[in-house]
Motif scaffolding. Structure first.
Motif, mmCIF file in Angstrom:
data_model
loop_
_atom_site.group_PDB
_atom_site.id
_atom_site.type_symbol
_atom_site.label_atom_id
_atom_site.label_comp_id
_atom_site.label_asym_id
_atom_site.label_seq_id
_atom_site.Cartn_x
_atom_site.Cartn_y
_atom_site.Cartn_z
ATOM 1 N N LEU A 194 40.146 39.330 33.749
ATOM 2 C CA LEU A 194 39.717 38.520 35.314
ATOM 3 C C LEU A 194 38.576 39.207 35.634
ATOM 4 C CD1 LEU A 194 42.405 38.360 38.199
ATOM 5 C CD2 LEU A 194 40.354 39.442 38.793
ATOM 6 N N HIS A 195 37.970 38.291 36.353
ATOM 7 C CA HIS A 195 36.338 38.294 36.743
ATOM 8 C C HIS A 195 36.045 37.605 37.583
ATOM 9 C CE1 HIS A 195 34.341 36.008 33.778
ATOM 10 N NE2 HIS A 195 35.765 36.293 33.645
ATOM 11 N N ARG A 196 35.217 37.932 38.247
ATOM 12 C CA ARG A 196 34.290 36.765 39.156
ATOM 13 C C ARG A 196 33.430 35.608 38.228
ATOM 14 N NH1 ARG A 196 31.372 41.019 42.252
ATOM 15 N NH2 ARG A 196 30.372 42.205 40.685
ATOM 16 N N GLY A 197 32.958 36.014 37.601
ATOM 17 C CA GLY A 197 32.854 34.595 36.823
ATOM 18 C C GLY A 197 31.334 34.657 36.826
ATOM 19 N N LYS A 198 30.547 35.881 36.972
ATOM 20 C CA LYS A 198 29.239 35.966 36.798
ATOM 21 C C LYS A 198 28.848 36.605 35.550
ATOM 22 C CE LYS A 198 28.885 37.911 41.650
ATOM 23 N NZ LYS A 198 28.030 39.309 42.366
ATOM 24 N N ALA A 210 38.013 35.353 39.380
ATOM 25 C CA ALA A 210 39.382 35.101 40.546
ATOM 26 C C ALA A 210 37.522 37.365 41.355
ATOM 27 C CB ALA A 210 40.318 35.607 40.894
ATOM 28 N N ASP A 211 37.998 37.008 42.441
ATOM 29 C CA ASP A 211 37.621 38.427 43.323
ATOM 30 C C ASP A 211 38.605 38.926 43.797
ATOM 31 O OD1 ASP A 211 36.167 40.480 44.911
ATOM 32 O OD2 ASP A 211 35.141 38.845 45.821
ATOM 33 N N ARG A 212 38.741 40.621 42.797
ATOM 34 C CA ARG A 212 40.035 41.059 43.411
ATOM 35 C C ARG A 212 40.520 41.663 44.737
ATOM 36 N NH1 ARG A 212 40.812 46.130 39.789
ATOM 37 N NH2 ARG A 212 43.060 46.348 41.303
ATOM 38 N N ASP A 213 39.171 41.420 45.508
ATOM 39 C CA ASP A 213 39.196 41.503 47.297
ATOM 40 C C ASP A 213 39.284 40.492 47.330
ATOM 41 O OD1 ASP A 213 38.898 44.388 46.722
ATOM 42 O OD2 ASP A 213 36.578 44.098 46.099
ATOM 43 N N ALA A 214 39.496 39.854 47.345
ATOM 44 C CA ALA A 214 39.608 38.742 48.073
ATOM 45 C C ALA A 214 41.019 37.532 47.469
ATOM 46 C CB ALA A 214 38.703 37.816 48.170
ATOM 47 N N ASP A 215 41.146 36.708 45.856
ATOM 48 C CA ASP A 215 42.021 36.082 45.870
ATOM 49 C C ASP A 215 42.665 36.776 43.833
ATOM 50 O OD1 ASP A 215 44.295 34.417 45.196
ATOM 51 O OD2 ASP A 215 42.692 32.408 45.108
ATOM 52 N N LEU A 216 43.647 37.148 44.289
ATOM 53 C CA LEU A 216 44.458 37.062 43.236
ATOM 54 C C LEU A 216 45.652 36.541 42.822
ATOM 55 C CD1 LEU A 216 44.258 41.403 43.064
ATOM 56 C CD2 LEU A 216 42.360 39.755 41.553
ATOM 57 N N SER A 217 45.302 35.254 43.379
ATOM 58 C CA SER A 217 46.339 34.682 42.913
ATOM 59 C C SER A 217 46.338 33.032 41.453
ATOM 60 C CB SER A 217 46.191 32.842 43.718
ATOM 61 O OG SER A 217 45.016 32.048 43.677
ATOM 62 N N ARG A 270 46.577 48.598 45.016
ATOM 63 C CA ARG A 270 48.802 47.866 45.727
ATOM 64 C C ARG A 270 48.156 46.116 45.713
ATOM 65 N NH1 ARG A 270 47.176 52.271 49.836
ATOM 66 N NH2 ARG A 270 45.926 51.206 50.189
ATOM 67 N N GLN A 271 47.103 45.908 45.533
ATOM 68 C CA GLN A 271 46.561 44.437 46.116
ATOM 69 C C GLN A 271 47.149 43.667 45.021
ATOM 70 O OE1 GLN A 271 42.279 44.042 47.186
ATOM 71 N NE2 GLN A 271 43.611 44.288 49.803
ATOM 72 N N LEU A 272 46.890 44.026 43.545
ATOM 73 C CA LEU A 272 47.269 43.834 42.024
ATOM 74 C C LEU A 272 48.551 43.367 41.953
ATOM 75 C CD1 LEU A 272 46.536 43.092 39.261
ATOM 76 C CD2 LEU A 272 46.519 45.011 38.739
ATOM 77 N N ALA A 273 49.223 44.753 42.103
ATOM 78 C CA ALA A 273 50.738 44.925 42.269
ATOM 79 C C ALA A 273 51.173 44.128 43.123
ATOM 80 C CB ALA A 273 51.385 46.594 42.248
ATOM 81 N N ALA A 274 50.736 43.400 44.343
ATOM 82 C CA ALA A 274 51.171 42.845 45.596
ATOM 83 C C ALA A 274 51.184 41.422 44.296
ATOM 84 C CB ALA A 274 50.190 42.550 46.332
ATOM 85 N N ALA A 275 49.548 41.302 43.922
ATOM 86 C CA ALA A 275 49.748 39.699 43.520
ATOM 87 C C ALA A 275 50.671 38.853 42.671
ATOM 88 C CB ALA A 275 48.345 39.552 42.679
ATOM 89 N N LEU A 276 51.598 40.306 41.576
ATOM 90 C CA LEU A 276 52.361 40.045 40.499
ATOM 91 C C LEU A 276 53.694 39.041 41.248
ATOM 92 C CD1 LEU A 276 50.722 42.664 38.528
ATOM 93 C CD2 LEU A 276 50.367 40.232 38.058
#
Length: 323
Positions: free
Chosen positions: A30-34, A48-55, A77-83
């Motif tokens: 998972l990376h920003r595509g750069k 995806a940007d892990r700070d914006a949208d982990l959908s 925490r955002q990673l855990a919540a996205a799963l």
């Protein structure tokens, strides 16, 4: 294994992804595509940007997750919540840092040495003062979100090909030019390193065995700046190259910032945390290639903007000899 890498297209993450793919594992990055598809054509890429949208993670599951890009506890925490559930991450490995430690009582400190206090507010910016505390908070968040059996890897200075910081590479390039080389401080000043490729191979082996706990991947003490520069010189320096060790006090009096001489520090806390005991990591199979071998694999790069220019180095050496 099905492995998710949070940030798998730069340095440590890239070397880990390559090692996992070479071993036949199913790798998702998972990376920003750069960057990424051209570097890792055999991996699955989630943009995806892990700070914006982990959908993009929704509904997917892995046997292991390697997190090399968590610098703030909210990111864990955002990673855990996205799963869909914490189990979707599989066995979670966090690449932390030796900076998590409070000033160790003595060289050879182990993984149970006291950590920096982390019960205060979470910083929103990475600075020299906040970095270590943020990494402690990331470790705490990892245990809360993914369970007590998470794997915490606390590297020292990571060196090797693809290093975008070029801290080690600076010395390879400088010693390859030869001549009289300004070496900062004292040759016995502590410094520990690990090649990113050795780190990646070892982390993969740990995940395969579902290891847990904290580890120090690092060269055993006493490992020093002198050891590193001598090893690099043996690999790349032309005949007649010499090292001139210039005292910390002299460099400070000349207002030379640490960034001008990469890997140099006069900070007591930083020096103390460069003396970790890597026995636990070595016992689990960490293999450390000689620093000279790493030096031979470094490719030329543009000089670091903050590093000493040849003219500045020559002037400092002249002043040092005349003192």
């Amino acid at each position: 294994m099905r492995i998710l890498i949070m940030g798998g297209t730069r340095f440590v993450g890239l070397h880990f992804a390559r090692a996992a793919l070479a071993a036949g594992h199913d790798v998702t990055v998972l990376h920003r595509g750069k960057s990424g598809p051209d570097l890792l054509p055999d991996a699955t890429h989630l943009i995806a940007d892990r700070d914006a949208d982990l959908s993009p993670l929704r509904g997917l599951r892995w046997d292991a997750t390697v997190d090399v890009s968590a610098y703030f506890p909210r990111q864990v925490r955002q990673l855990a919540a996205a799963l869909d559930d914490p189990g979707a991450a599989g066995h979670y490995l966090l690449v932390s840092s030796m900076a998590v430690y409070d000033t160790p009582a003595a060289p050879g400190f182990t993984e149970d040495s006291p950590l920096l206090p982390a019960d205060g507010p979470e910083a929103e910016e990475i600075t020299a003062d906040s970095y270590g505390v943020l990494k402690v908070q990331c470790e705490l968040a990892a245990r809360r979100c993914f369970g007590p059996d998470v794997l915490l890897v606390r590297p020292t200075y990571v060196i090797g090909p693809e290093d975008y910081t070029h801290r080690f590479d600076h010395w390879v390039q400088r010693l390859a030019r030869g001549g009289e080389v300004l070496a900062p401080g004292r040759p016995e000043d502590p410094l520990q390193v690990v090649d990113a490729r050795d780190l990646a191979d070892w982390m993969l082996a740990l995940l395969t065995r579902r290891a847990s706990g904290a580890y120090h991947p690092a060269t055993p003490p006493p490992s020093s700046m002198g050891d590193l520069l001598e090893a690099v010189a043996s690999a790349v320096a032309p005949p007649g190259t010499t090292l001139t060790w210039v005292a910390d006090d002299f460099l400070r009096a000349c207002d030379i910032p640490a960034r001008a001489l990469p890997l140099w520090t006069t900070d007591p806390h930083s020096r103390a945390t460069r003396t970790a005991d890597p026995a636990a990591a070595l016992a689990t199979g960490l293999n450390l290639r000689p620093v000279a071998d790493t030096a031979r694999d470094i490719k030329p790069f543009d000089p670091l903007p903050a590093a000493l220019t040849p003219e500045q180095e020559a002037a400092l050496l002249t002043a040092w000899h005349r003192r």
